[in-house]
Scaffold this motif. Structure first.
Motif, PDB file in Angstrom:
ATOM      1  N   PHE A  69      -9.725  15.137  -9.517  1.00 53.95           N
ATOM      2  CA  PHE A  69     -10.607  15.855  -8.609  1.00 53.95           C
ATOM      3  C   PHE A  69      -9.805  16.723  -7.655  1.00 53.95           C
ATOM      4  CE2 PHE A  69     -12.646  11.669  -9.261  1.00 53.95           C
ATOM      5  CZ  PHE A  69     -13.730  12.092  -9.982  1.00 53.95           C
ATOM      6  N   ASN A  70     -10.473  17.658  -7.051  1.00 49.04           N
ATOM      7  CA  ASN A  70      -9.941  18.278  -5.855  1.00 49.04           C
ATOM      8  C   ASN A  70      -9.677  17.159  -4.855  1.00 49.04           C
ATOM      9  OD1 ASN A  70     -10.403  19.203  -2.981  1.00 49.04           O
ATOM     10  ND2 ASN A  70     -10.352  21.171  -3.997  1.00 49.04           N
ATOM     11  N   SER A  71      -8.514  17.196  -4.191  1.00 48.32           N
ATOM     12  CA  SER A  71      -8.098  16.070  -3.357  1.00 48.32           C
ATOM     13  C   SER A  71      -9.106  15.729  -2.261  1.00 48.32           C
ATOM     14  CB  SER A  71      -6.739  16.365  -2.722  1.00 48.32           C
ATOM     15  OG  SER A  71      -6.806  17.517  -1.912  1.00 48.32           O
ATOM     16  N   GLU A  72      -9.882  16.704  -1.824  1.00 49.82           N
ATOM     17  CA  GLU A  72     -10.832  16.441  -0.745  1.00 49.82           C
ATOM     18  C   GLU A  72     -12.043  15.655  -1.226  1.00 49.82           C
ATOM     19  OE1 GLU A  72     -13.448  18.891   2.631  1.00 49.82           O
ATOM     20  OE2 GLU A  72     -12.177  19.972   1.210  1.00 49.82           O
ATOM     21  N   TRP A  73     -12.323  15.704  -2.528  1.00 50.43           N
ATOM     22  CA  TRP A  73     -13.562  15.110  -3.012  1.00 50.43           C
ATOM     23  C   TRP A  73     -13.376  13.979  -4.005  1.00 50.43           C
ATOM     24  CZ3 TRP A  73     -17.762  15.609  -0.402  1.00 50.43           C
ATOM     25  CH2 TRP A  73     -17.920  16.722   0.432  1.00 50.43           C
ATOM     26  N   ARG A  74     -12.143  13.540  -4.201  1.00 51.13           N
ATOM     27  CA  ARG A  74     -11.964  12.392  -5.088  1.00 51.13           C
ATOM     28  C   ARG A  74     -11.843  11.131  -4.247  1.00 51.13           C
ATOM     29  NH1 ARG A  74      -7.324  10.924  -3.670  1.00 51.13           N
ATOM     30  NH2 ARG A  74      -5.509  12.268  -3.455  1.00 51.13           N
ATOM     31  N   PRO A  75     -12.212   9.972  -4.808  1.00 53.75           N
ATOM     32  CA  PRO A  75     -12.017   8.711  -4.088  1.00 53.75           C
ATOM     33  C   PRO A  75     -10.527   8.419  -3.914  1.00 53.75           C
ATOM     34  CG  PRO A  75     -13.582   8.466  -5.888  1.00 53.75           C
ATOM     35  CD  PRO A  75     -12.916   9.793  -6.069  1.00 53.75           C
ATOM     36  N   GLU A  76     -10.212   7.512  -3.005  1.00 57.43           N
ATOM     37  CA  GLU A  76      -8.826   7.256  -2.616  1.00 57.43           C
ATOM     38  C   GLU A  76      -8.098   6.303  -3.543  1.00 57.43           C
ATOM     39  OE1 GLU A  76      -6.221   8.709  -0.188  1.00 57.43           O
ATOM     40  OE2 GLU A  76      -8.135   8.566   0.864  1.00 57.43           O
ATOM     41  N   MET A  77      -8.754   5.163  -3.871  1.00 57.02           N
ATOM     42  CA  MET A  77      -8.043   4.069  -4.511  1.00 57.02           C
ATOM     43  C   MET A  77      -8.823   3.447  -5.658  1.00 57.02           C
ATOM     44  SD  MET A  77      -6.747   2.142  -1.062  1.00 57.02           S
ATOM     45  CE  MET A  77      -5.388   2.774  -0.079  1.00 57.02           C
ATOM     46  N   ILE A  78      -8.058   2.861  -6.590  1.00 57.59           N
ATOM     47  CA  ILE A  78      -8.614   2.112  -7.715  1.00 57.59           C
ATOM     48  C   ILE A  78      -8.157   0.663  -7.585  1.00 57.59           C
ATOM     49  CG2 ILE A  78      -8.710   1.859 -10.220  1.00 57.59           C
ATOM     50  CD1 ILE A  78     -10.001   4.412  -9.281  1.00 57.59           C
ATOM     51  N   GLY A  79      -9.093  -0.273  -7.722  1.00 59.36           N
ATOM     52  CA  GLY A  79      -8.769  -1.694  -7.622  1.00 59.36           C
ATOM     53  C   GLY A  79      -8.990  -2.407  -8.946  1.00 59.36           C
TER      54      GLY A  79
ATOM     55  N   SER B 110      -4.450   0.497  -5.958  1.00 56.47           N
ATOM     56  CA  SER B 110      -3.462   1.564  -6.077  1.00 56.47           C
ATOM     57  C   SER B 110      -4.111   2.909  -5.800  1.00 56.47           C
ATOM     58  CB  SER B 110      -2.847   1.575  -7.490  1.00 56.47           C
ATOM     59  OG  SER B 110      -1.875   2.595  -7.600  1.00 56.47           O
ATOM     60  N   ASN B 111      -3.364   3.814  -5.181  1.00 55.18           N
ATOM     61  CA  ASN B 111      -3.855   5.164  -4.965  1.00 55.18           C
ATOM     62  C   ASN B 111      -4.093   5.853  -6.293  1.00 55.18           C
ATOM     63  OD1 ASN B 111      -2.031   4.643  -2.374  1.00 55.18           O
ATOM     64  ND2 ASN B 111      -3.584   6.157  -1.874  1.00 55.18           N
TER      65      ASN B 111
ATOM     66  N   CYS C  42       0.859  -1.186   0.000  1.00 55.85           N
ATOM     67  CA  CYS C  42       0.000   0.000   0.000  1.00 55.85           C
ATOM     68  C   CYS C  42       0.897   1.239   0.000  1.00 55.85           C
ATOM     69  CB  CYS C  42      -0.903  -0.004   1.238  1.00 55.85           C
ATOM     70  SG  CYS C  42      -2.107   1.334   1.242  1.00 55.85           S
ATOM     71  N   SER C  43       0.867   1.985  -1.089  1.00 56.36           N
ATOM     72  CA  SER C  43       1.766   3.126  -1.220  1.00 56.36           C
ATOM     73  C   SER C  43       1.315   4.296  -0.360  1.00 56.36           C
ATOM     74  CB  SER C  43       1.867   3.563  -2.688  1.00 56.36           C
ATOM     75  OG  SER C  43       0.584   3.866  -3.196  1.00 56.36           O
TER      76      SER C  43
ATOM     77  N   SER D 234       2.052   2.031 -11.231  1.00 56.00           N
ATOM     78  CA  SER D 234       1.770   2.690  -9.953  1.00 56.00           C
ATOM     79  C   SER D 234       1.730   1.676  -8.820  1.00 56.00           C
ATOM     80  CB  SER D 234       0.437   3.448 -10.030  1.00 56.00           C
ATOM     81  OG  SER D 234      -0.671   2.562 -10.036  1.00 56.00           O
ATOM     82  N   TYR D 235       1.201   0.481  -9.087  1.00 59.35           N
ATOM     83  CA  TYR D 235       1.077  -0.527  -8.033  1.00 59.35           C
ATOM     84  C   TYR D 235       2.445  -1.068  -7.609  1.00 59.35           C
ATOM     85  CZ  TYR D 235      -0.306  -4.607  -5.371  1.00 59.35           C
ATOM     86  OH  TYR D 235      -0.441  -5.536  -4.362  1.00 59.35           O
ATOM     87  N   TYR D 236       3.282  -1.405  -8.592  1.00 56.94           N
ATOM     88  CA  TYR D 236       4.547  -2.063  -8.278  1.00 56.94           C
ATOM     89  C   TYR D 236       5.689  -1.082  -7.998  1.00 56.94           C
ATOM     90  CZ  TYR D 236       2.810  -6.717  -9.550  1.00 56.94           C
ATOM     91  OH  TYR D 236       2.128  -7.907  -9.588  1.00 56.94           O
ATOM     92  N   ARG D 237       5.435   0.204  -8.150  1.00 60.24           N
ATOM     93  CA  ARG D 237       6.508   1.196  -8.010  1.00 60.24           C
ATOM     94  C   ARG D 237       7.215   1.088  -6.656  1.00 60.24           C
ATOM     95  NH1 ARG D 237       5.691   7.807  -8.293  1.00 60.24           N
ATOM     96  NH2 ARG D 237       7.651   8.365  -7.282  1.00 60.24           N
TER      97      ARG D 237
END
Length: 321
Positions: free
Chosen positions: A139-149, A122-123, A45-46, A231-234
């Motif tokens: 998105f504006n960081s306050e209103w976007r979702p956190e992670m994509i699976g 991944s974030n 988890c990055s 992004s996941y393996y970075r």
């Protein structure tokens, strides 16, 4: 708690389904997981703040230390249950919030994989645009979702919002649902699931709730598979590239050994322990060559990998022992 001790833990988990108009339906389960599963979730988890700096000597080992310190400081074990640690009671509320934020992400990573077969998480702000020109600024960081699976077996994308706090807060769950509603499609498909995952404490015991709110029309999000896997393996790639990690090969696997201290409360020299992180040698070769198409083909062909008997291997090919 000592996360490097071989142990199985359990936590109470509520699954809330609000995908229709009939209101929330609840299902409570007891989720069992091992220390190595949590270590795997923690390691893969990055931490988005690390995007601010270029790789430098021992950057990722220091990140592992920070993550491990957060978990072991925030939690203490009572039998197979995890409780809020009394040792962080003196911290300022903003410091506790930071720890809760990352705890929420680590457990979202673990829970999404165990219960929803999300093999990769991944974030969103670690994924580059499809043309590689920069990171997604959706998105504006306050209103976007956190992670994509992503799930290989079903070719299914999912969207996750991680929350963490001292108690179960309805306001935070509703805000998470609002954040999820901003994404309508991921690479042309409706995300399944689209969920808020919150960790909290009930009578000091660690608990979690996963809520799937009713879907709303949102904006489309598009990126390449290559940039998603990059992004996941970075984080793990940079950990393996660190000259101080002691890379070696055996039985077709590549493995590094991370020496980390115990975190004693007393003023004394900390003892050391070892975390071993490995993956199939062929996977490491593809990652170092940045051949993410080959990485995707490797897992899409359902190739079986072996790992040491005392290990936990995730569906991403990374193992911990």
């Amino acid at each position: 708690m000592i996360l490097t001790e071989d142990k199985t833990y359990t936590m109470s988990l509520e699954l809330e389904d609000g995908k229709n108009d009939s209101g929330l339906t609840n299902n409570s389960i007891e989720l069992a997981f091992t220390n190595k599963e949590l270590l795997h979730a923690m390691l893969t988890c990055s931490m988005p703040i690390q995007r601010l700096t270029f790789p430098y000597m021992e950057k990722r080992r220091m990140e592992v230390l920070q993550k491990l310190f957060m978990i072991e400081s925030a939690l203490e074990a009572e039998g197979d249950r995890l409780k809020k640690s009394k040792s962080i009671a003196y911290l300022d509320s903003s410091e506790k919030s930071l720890i809760s934020y990352y705890m929420g992400m680590f457990f979202t990573k673990l829970i999404s994989g165990r219960l929803f077969d999300v093999e990769y998480l991944s974030n969103l702000n670690m994924i580059r645009k499809e043309d590689g020109s920069g990171y997604i600024d959706f998105f504006n960081s306050e209103w976007r979702p956190e992670m994509i699976g992503y799930n290989f077996s079903t070719d299914r994308w999912s969207v996750w919002e991680a929350k963490g706090g001292s108690n179960k807060r309805e306001q935070a769950l509703k805000k998470g649902a609002d954040q999820l509603s901003h994404i309508g499609l991921v690479n042309g498909a409706v995300p399944d699931p689209s969920a808020v995952c919150m960790t909290y404490y009930d009578h000091s015991y660690l608990c979690a709730v996963v809520r799937e709110p009713q879907k709303k029309d949102g904006e489309p999000l598009k990126f390449s598979h290559e940039e998603f896997f990059r992004s996941y393996y970075r984080t793990v790639c940079e950990l393996f590239q660190d000259r101080g990690a002691g890379l070696y090969f055996h039985n077709g696997n590549a493995e590094i050994s991370l020496t980390v201290p115990y975190f004693p409360q007393e003023n004394r020299e900390p003892e050391e322990r070892c975390i071993r992180v490995g993956m199939p040698g062929v996977l490491l070769q593809y990652l170092m060559n940045e051949d993410y198409k080959a990485v995707e083909d490797l897992f899409r062909n359902n190739k079986e990998f072996s790992c040491p008997a005392d290990s936990y291997m995730g569906t991403d090919g990374i193992y911990i022992r």
